[in-house]
Design a protein around this motif. Sequence first.
Motif, PDB file in Angstrom:
ATOM      1  N   ARG A  30      60.316  15.039 -36.191  1.00  0.00           N
ATOM      2  CA  ARG A  30      59.837  15.283 -34.832  1.00  0.00           C
ATOM      3  C   ARG A  30      61.044  15.466 -33.916  1.00  0.00           C
ATOM      4  NH1 ARG A  30      54.637  16.179 -36.300  1.00  0.00           N
ATOM      5  NH2 ARG A  30      53.707  14.350 -37.284  1.00  0.00           N
ATOM      6  N   ARG A  31      60.918  16.353 -32.973  1.00  0.00           N
ATOM      7  CA  ARG A  31      61.952  16.546 -31.948  1.00  0.00           C
ATOM      8  C   ARG A  31      61.312  16.297 -30.583  1.00  0.00           C
ATOM      9  NH1 ARG A  31      66.624  19.457 -33.736  1.00  0.00           N
ATOM     10  NH2 ARG A  31      66.429  20.153 -35.912  1.00  0.00           N
ATOM     11  N   VAL A  32      61.914  15.387 -29.823  1.00  0.00           N
ATOM     12  CA  VAL A  32      61.339  14.952 -28.557  1.00  0.00           C
ATOM     13  C   VAL A  32      62.424  14.945 -27.494  1.00  0.00           C
ATOM     14  CG1 VAL A  32      60.230  13.033 -27.345  1.00  0.00           C
ATOM     15  CG2 VAL A  32      59.601  13.524 -29.703  1.00  0.00           C
ATOM     16  N   SER A  33      62.082  15.394 -26.311  1.00  0.00           N
ATOM     17  CA  SER A  33      62.981  15.317 -25.171  1.00  0.00           C
ATOM     18  C   SER A  33      62.539  14.147 -24.297  1.00  0.00           C
ATOM     19  CB  SER A  33      62.950  16.621 -24.372  1.00  0.00           C
ATOM     20  OG  SER A  33      63.835  16.560 -23.271  1.00  0.00           O
ATOM     21  N   ALA A  34      63.451  13.220 -24.028  1.00  0.00           N
ATOM     22  CA  ALA A  34      63.132  12.016 -23.268  1.00  0.00           C
ATOM     23  C   ALA A  34      63.967  11.973 -21.991  1.00  0.00           C
ATOM     24  CB  ALA A  34      63.399  10.772 -24.109  1.00  0.00           C
ATOM     25  N   PRO A  35      63.361  12.146 -20.824  1.00  0.00           N
ATOM     26  CA  PRO A  35      64.102  12.137 -19.552  1.00  0.00           C
ATOM     27  C   PRO A  35      64.382  10.713 -19.068  1.00  0.00           C
ATOM     28  CG  PRO A  35      61.788  12.610 -19.150  1.00  0.00           C
ATOM     29  CD  PRO A  35      61.933  12.480 -20.636  1.00  0.00           C
ATOM     30  N   VAL A  36      65.448  10.121 -19.577  1.00  0.00           N
ATOM     31  CA  VAL A  36      65.759   8.719 -19.266  1.00  0.00           C
ATOM     32  C   VAL A  36      67.152   8.533 -18.663  1.00  0.00           C
ATOM     33  CG1 VAL A  36      64.190   7.803 -21.017  1.00  0.00           C
ATOM     34  CG2 VAL A  36      66.561   8.317 -21.643  1.00  0.00           C
ATOM     35  N   LEU A  37      67.952   9.587 -18.608  1.00  0.00           N
ATOM     36  CA  LEU A  37      69.304   9.477 -18.078  1.00  0.00           C
ATOM     37  C   LEU A  37      69.312   9.731 -16.573  1.00  0.00           C
ATOM     38  CD1 LEU A  37      71.260  11.482 -20.814  1.00  0.00           C
ATOM     39  CD2 LEU A  37      70.856   9.009 -20.699  1.00  0.00           C
ATOM     40  N   VAL A  38      70.349   9.241 -15.909  1.00  0.00           N
ATOM     41  CA  VAL A  38      70.475   9.480 -14.477  1.00  0.00           C
ATOM     42  C   VAL A  38      70.763  10.958 -14.245  1.00  0.00           C
ATOM     43  CG1 VAL A  38      71.252   7.134 -14.014  1.00  0.00           C
ATOM     44  CG2 VAL A  38      72.933   8.915 -14.469  1.00  0.00           C
TER      45      VAL A  38
END
Length: 301
Positions: A30-38
């Motif tokens: 699975r490839r997932v983009s996770a928006p967790v960085l500043v």
Amino acid sequence: MATSVLAAMAGLGVGVFGYALAEARMYTLRRVSAPVLVPGSEPFTVLHISDIHLVASQRAKQDWVAALADLEPDLVINTGDNITSAEAIDPLYEALDGLLDVPGAFVFGSNDYRGPKFRNPARYLLRPSSAAPVASKPKADDLPWERLRDGFTDRGWTDLTHRRALLEVAGHTIELRGTDDAHLERDRYDTVAGPADTAADLSIGVTHAPYLRLLDAMTRDGLDLVMAGHTHGGQVCLPTGALITNCDLDTDRVKGLSSHSVDGRTSALHVSAGLGTSPFAPYRLFCRPEATLLRLVPRAN
């Protein structure tokens, strides 16, 4: 008429079971983009592996795991349940060899401490399985988890069992904290509790089983991302989704990227459906075995 209907139902059942046995070997990335960085941060990748449940004879699984090193992740997180027996430890090291050269961290699950036992599959589907805490007195089904741990730490991976650590990964300072397995009631989050490290660019909580008591505690402390395994994604699912999670997490979040909120705070949550099963239940239905490459990216302004 009744006989033909029963025969058709029996044939369907055999066909579904046969497919479930085959699906348990359909390893999927699975490839997932996770928006967790500043905002303004440079993205980087985290490979999440979990619940390998390796049997020493599973050559195809070993080869598939070995090929994950070709992804060249910046960080590897392993959320436990690696083996089914002591004989699987050396094959596991061989499969993970390339990834052990990458910065990594791990916690253990119940099947790193104890070998699997037969359980009634119907009981598993009706309610979460119970697992007694590991006693101090050795038992016949105990696994040599210290050897497994030492093999990881000797290659540079960080043991997060009730520990906090700072890692430099792809130009980022990452705070990691973890607990022992909540399914065995070995978790002691108080030993690592406290506000997220302000010196870190990102704070990640790592545990095997995503029980709500841990998700609540980590989210209250302001962690950006929590990572867990254990659920097998439900393992035997309907096309509409999972029936159970094998813990107190709701089925809507049994696998993949979601979020967890408590007391006005929210953390990203990633639960891996894992790569294996118990050797006594070697099937999956509508839930392929998986590893996940998360690309961590900046949050929207």
